[in-house]
Design an enzyme around this catalytic site. Structure first.
Site, PDB file in Angstrom:
ATOM      1  N   ASP A  43       0.849  -1.193   0.000  1.00 47.41           N
ATOM      2  CA  ASP A  43       0.000   0.000   0.000  1.00 47.41           C
ATOM      3  C   ASP A  43       0.888   1.248   0.000  1.00 47.41           C
ATOM      4  O   ASP A  43       1.661   1.469   0.924  1.00 47.41           O
ATOM      5  CB  ASP A  43      -0.888   0.019   1.252  1.00 47.41           C
ATOM      6  CG  ASP A  43      -1.824   1.222   1.228  1.00 47.41           C
ATOM      7  OD1 ASP A  43      -2.825   1.161   0.488  1.00 47.41           O
ATOM      8  OD2 ASP A  43      -1.541   2.216   1.908  1.00 47.41           O
ATOM      9  N   TYR A  48       3.208   9.900   0.781  1.00 44.13           N
ATOM     10  CA  TYR A  48       4.149   9.342   1.758  1.00 44.13           C
ATOM     11  C   TYR A  48       5.598   9.734   1.437  1.00 44.13           C
ATOM     12  O   TYR A  48       6.500   9.514   2.250  1.00 44.13           O
ATOM     13  CB  TYR A  48       4.015   7.807   1.872  1.00 44.13           C
ATOM     14  CG  TYR A  48       2.615   7.349   2.266  1.00 44.13           C
ATOM     15  CD1 TYR A  48       1.711   8.243   2.848  1.00 44.13           C
ATOM     16  CD2 TYR A  48       2.195   6.046   2.053  1.00 44.13           C
ATOM     17  CE1 TYR A  48       0.428   7.840   3.195  1.00 44.13           C
ATOM     18  CE2 TYR A  48       0.911   5.638   2.403  1.00 44.13           C
ATOM     19  CZ  TYR A  48       0.036   6.539   2.963  1.00 44.13           C
ATOM     20  OH  TYR A  48      -1.230   6.127   3.297  1.00 44.13           O
ATOM     21  N   LYS A  77      -2.267   6.217  -4.140  1.00 44.95           N
ATOM     22  CA  LYS A  77      -3.355   7.184  -3.895  1.00 44.95           C
ATOM     23  C   LYS A  77      -3.034   8.545  -4.492  1.00 44.95           C
ATOM     24  O   LYS A  77      -1.888   9.006  -4.433  1.00 44.95           O
ATOM     25  CB  LYS A  77      -3.595   7.331  -2.388  1.00 44.95           C
ATOM     26  CG  LYS A  77      -3.704   5.990  -1.686  1.00 44.95           C
ATOM     27  CD  LYS A  77      -3.999   6.079  -0.207  1.00 44.95           C
ATOM     28  CE  LYS A  77      -3.731   4.749   0.453  1.00 44.95           C
ATOM     29  NZ  LYS A  77      -2.360   4.584   0.959  1.00 44.95           N
ATOM     30  N   HIS A 110      -7.189   9.848  -2.235  1.00 46.37           N
ATOM     31  CA  HIS A 110      -6.692   9.710  -0.860  1.00 46.37           C
ATOM     32  C   HIS A 110      -7.660  10.281   0.187  1.00 46.37           C
ATOM     33  O   HIS A 110      -7.903   9.665   1.220  1.00 46.37           O
ATOM     34  CB  HIS A 110      -5.326  10.410  -0.752  1.00 46.37           C
ATOM     35  CG  HIS A 110      -4.440   9.874   0.326  1.00 46.37           C
ATOM     36  ND1 HIS A 110      -3.077   9.839   0.219  1.00 46.37           N
ATOM     37  CD2 HIS A 110      -4.719   9.362   1.546  1.00 46.37           C
ATOM     38  CE1 HIS A 110      -2.563   9.335   1.328  1.00 46.37           C
ATOM     39  NE2 HIS A 110      -3.532   9.031   2.144  1.00 46.37           N
TER      40      HIS A 110
HETATM   41  N1  LIG Z   1      -5.700   6.188   3.388  1.00 44.99           N
HETATM   42  C1  LIG Z   1      -5.223   6.881   4.389  1.00 44.99           C
HETATM   43  O1  LIG Z   1      -5.583   8.063   4.615  1.00 44.99           O
HETATM   44  C2  LIG Z   1      -4.244   6.254   5.308  1.00 44.99           C
HETATM   45  C3  LIG Z   1      -3.979   6.826   6.557  1.00 44.99           C
HETATM   46  C4  LIG Z   1      -3.074   6.197   7.397  1.00 44.99           C
HETATM   47  C5  LIG Z   1      -2.470   5.030   6.992  1.00 44.99           C
HETATM   48  N2  LIG Z   1      -2.709   4.482   5.754  1.00 44.99           N
HETATM   49  C6  LIG Z   1      -2.054   3.232   5.299  1.00 44.99           C
HETATM   50  O2  LIG Z   1      -2.241   2.243   6.301  1.00 44.99           O
HETATM   51  C7  LIG Z   1      -0.984   1.754   6.733  1.00 44.99           C
HETATM   52  C8  LIG Z   1      -1.050   1.323   8.183  1.00 44.99           C
HETATM   53  O3  LIG Z   1      -1.425   2.408   9.026  1.00 44.99           O
HETATM   54  P1  LIG Z   1      -0.402   3.098  10.044  1.00 44.99           P
HETATM   55  O4  LIG Z   1       0.977   2.967   9.489  1.00 44.99           O
HETATM   56  O5  LIG Z   1      -0.896   4.437  10.366  1.00 44.99           O
HETATM   57  O6  LIG Z   1      -0.567   2.278  11.370  1.00 44.99           O
HETATM   58  P2  LIG Z   1      -0.510   0.756  11.847  1.00 44.99           P
HETATM   59  O7  LIG Z   1      -0.107  -0.157  10.748  1.00 44.99           O
HETATM   60  O8  LIG Z   1      -1.766   0.502  12.577  1.00 44.99           O
HETATM   61  O9  LIG Z   1       0.639   0.846  12.949  1.00 44.99           O
HETATM   62  C9  LIG Z   1       1.972   1.054  12.586  1.00 44.99           C
HETATM   63  C10 LIG Z   1       2.789   1.094  13.867  1.00 44.99           C
HETATM   64  O10 LIG Z   1       2.725  -0.182  14.517  1.00 44.99           O
HETATM   65  C11 LIG Z   1       4.048  -0.701  14.725  1.00 44.99           C
HETATM   66  N3  LIG Z   1       3.943  -2.154  14.533  1.00 44.99           N
HETATM   67  C12 LIG Z   1       3.878  -2.832  13.363  1.00 44.99           C
HETATM   68  N4  LIG Z   1       3.723  -4.148  13.571  1.00 44.99           N
HETATM   69  C13 LIG Z   1       3.688  -4.320  14.919  1.00 44.99           C
HETATM   70  C14 LIG Z   1       3.551  -5.461  15.764  1.00 44.99           C
HETATM   71  N5  LIG Z   1       3.415  -6.674  15.238  1.00 44.99           N
HETATM   72  N6  LIG Z   1       3.550  -5.263  17.106  1.00 44.99           N
HETATM   73  C15 LIG Z   1       3.689  -4.008  17.635  1.00 44.99           C
HETATM   74  N7  LIG Z   1       3.828  -2.901  16.891  1.00 44.99           N
HETATM   75  C16 LIG Z   1       3.814  -3.049  15.540  1.00 44.99           C
HETATM   76  C17 LIG Z   1       4.914   0.003  13.701  1.00 44.99           C
HETATM   77  O11 LIG Z   1       6.229   0.137  14.154  1.00 44.99           O
HETATM   78  P3  LIG Z   1       7.498  -0.616  13.431  1.00 44.99           P
HETATM   79  O12 LIG Z   1       7.575  -0.105  12.027  1.00 44.99           O
HETATM   80  O13 LIG Z   1       8.652  -0.181  14.276  1.00 44.99           O
HETATM   81  O14 LIG Z   1       7.224  -2.090  13.506  1.00 44.99           O
HETATM   82  C18 LIG Z   1       4.258   1.369  13.614  1.00 44.99           C
HETATM   83  O15 LIG Z   1       4.694   2.214  14.659  1.00 44.99           O
HETATM   84  C19 LIG Z   1      -0.058   2.932   6.462  1.00 44.99           C
HETATM   85  O16 LIG Z   1       1.306   2.581   6.520  1.00 44.99           O
HETATM   86  C20 LIG Z   1      -0.542   3.378   5.117  1.00 44.99           C
HETATM   87  O17 LIG Z   1      -0.051   2.541   4.093  1.00 44.99           O
HETATM   88  C21 LIG Z   1      -3.620   5.073   4.929  1.00 44.99           C
END
Ligand SMILES: NC(=O)c1ccc[n+]([C@@H]2O[C@H](COP(=O)([O-])OP(=O)(O)OC[C@H]3O[C@@H](n4cnc5c(N)ncnc54)[C@H](OP(=O)(O)O)[C@@H]3O)[C@@H](O)[C@H]2O)c1
Length: 312
Positions: A43, A48, A77, A110
């Site tokens: 994704d 980003y 996006k 997005h």
């Molecule tokens: N469409 C939108 O507006 C939008 C908005 C936000 C996000 N997104 C997409 O969704 C993806 C995921 O969302 P997000 O990055 O905000 O949050 P997330 O995936 O819910 O959380 C990421 C955080 O969790 C940690 N983590 C990952 N695996 C873990 C595990 N097994 N145990 C404990 N901690 C863990 C990561 O740290 P480490 O890297 O240190 O493991 C990072 O700090 C984004 O990367 C992006 O691609 C889209």
């Protein structure tokens, strides 16, 4: 890998790799390691600021014979500063060039928020354009053109509420096939999910681990007692419990990690299944809590508020 099926039977792996806040110097290794481990779905987003590095990693994985382009599902996006029918294809060309790809599997609008050209993040009201000036239907026409030209195999949206969806569906030639929204046990979005299901729109959950960044509330999804107790009793990690819950609701998840062991742990979620009893306990955790609250779109006298983005 379990998949979600699109209208033409194309299948998207239900678990993908998120790349938001993956720094340019770490995202290359994260994507390459993830593909080596068996991730097939990445994704991305122009916003980003790391699509070139992601593209280098995908190219290297293909070069090493780990996967073919066909094996991968790549989503990206359209940024808010490229809304409007005529701006979509140029923005998509830039993303394709950065990712070194001929097509995307899925291209999403997005946000239902329009910014002036060249704006990364807005600081003042004049950085914005209203949805009456550039309606979502105009941007959707550009998305449809991308689909018709084969630059994107599927098109959809992100952060859209039911009314935003209805607005584009009313005049769409090609209906949206995906809505990517925040979703996890604290934000289950049952109503939006039912609406999408009724209209054949698939869902992807972003921040499926709770994003781990809510400085305001200090609320931590993965430290919740119910999640931790289920994790202990099933020999899973809290992250695997959170991801399984959303997957078992029929929603794709895109956890972000740049850490090898957490990348693997997240992928191995697919080897676990929660019981009906676990699912019922997790259902009770819904509190409508957004970790990504949309307040960053609010500026003095600006046209957007978090409330009108989520609810209007
Ligand atoms: N469409 C939108 O507006 C939008 C908005 C936000 C996000 N997104 C997409 O969704 C993806 C995921 O969302 P997000 O990055 O905000 O949050 P997330 O995936 O819910 O959380 C990421 C955080 O969790 C940690 N983590 C990952 N695996 C873990 C595990 N097994 N145990 C404990 N901690 C863990 C990561 O740290 P480490 O890297 O240190 O493991 C990072 O700090 C984004 O990367 C992006 O691609 C889209």
């Amino acid at each position: 890998m379990t998949t979600l099926k699109f209208r033409n039977n194309d299948e998207m792996p239900i678990l993908g790799l998120g790349t938001f806040r993956s720094e340019p110097n770490e995202v290359y290794n994260a994507v390459l390691s993830a593909i080596k481990m068996g991730y097939k779905h990445i994704d991305c987003a122009a916003a980003y600021g790391n699509e070139k590095e992601v593209g280098n990693a995908i190219a290297e994985a293909i070069h090493q014979g780990l996967v073919t382009r066909n094996d991968l599902w790549v989503t990206s996006k359209l940024w808010n500063a490229s809304h409007g029918a005529e701006n979509v294809i140029p923005a998509l060309h830039q993303t394709l060039e950065d990712l070194q790809l001929d097509y995307l599997d899925l291209y999403l609008i997005h946000w239902p928020v329009v910014l002036k050209k060249g704006t990364e993040m807005p600081e003042k009201a004049s950085d914005f354009i209203t949805l009456s000036e550039v309606p979502l239907t105009s941007t959707w026409k550009g998305m449809e053109a991308a689909l018709e030209q084969g630059l994107a195999k599927h098109i959809g949206v992100s952060n859209f509420n039911e009314n935003h969806l209805k607005a584009i569906m009313a005049t769409a030639v090609h209906q949206p096939e995906m809505n990517q929204v925040e979703m996890h046990p604290f934000l289950q979005q049952e109503e939006l999910k039912s609406f999408c299901l009724q209209n054949d729109i698939l869902l992807t959950a972003y921040a499926p681990l709770g994003s781990l960044v809510d400085e305001n509330t200090k609320l931590r999804l993965l430290e919740n007692d119910t999640i931790k107790n289920i994790a202990n009793s099933r020999n899973m990690s809290p992250a695997q419990v959170a991801l399984s819950y959303t997957i078992q609701r029929g929603v794709a998840v895109i956890p972000k990690s740049t850490n090898e062991s957490r990348l693997l742990q997240n992928l191995e979620t697919l080897n676990h299944t929660l019981t009906k009893e676990d699912m019922a306990l997790l259902k009770d955790l819904d509190k409508g809590h957004r970790f990504i609250d949309g307040k960053f779109w609010e500026v003095e006298n600006g046209p957007y508020t978090a409330d009108n983005i989520w609810n209007a």
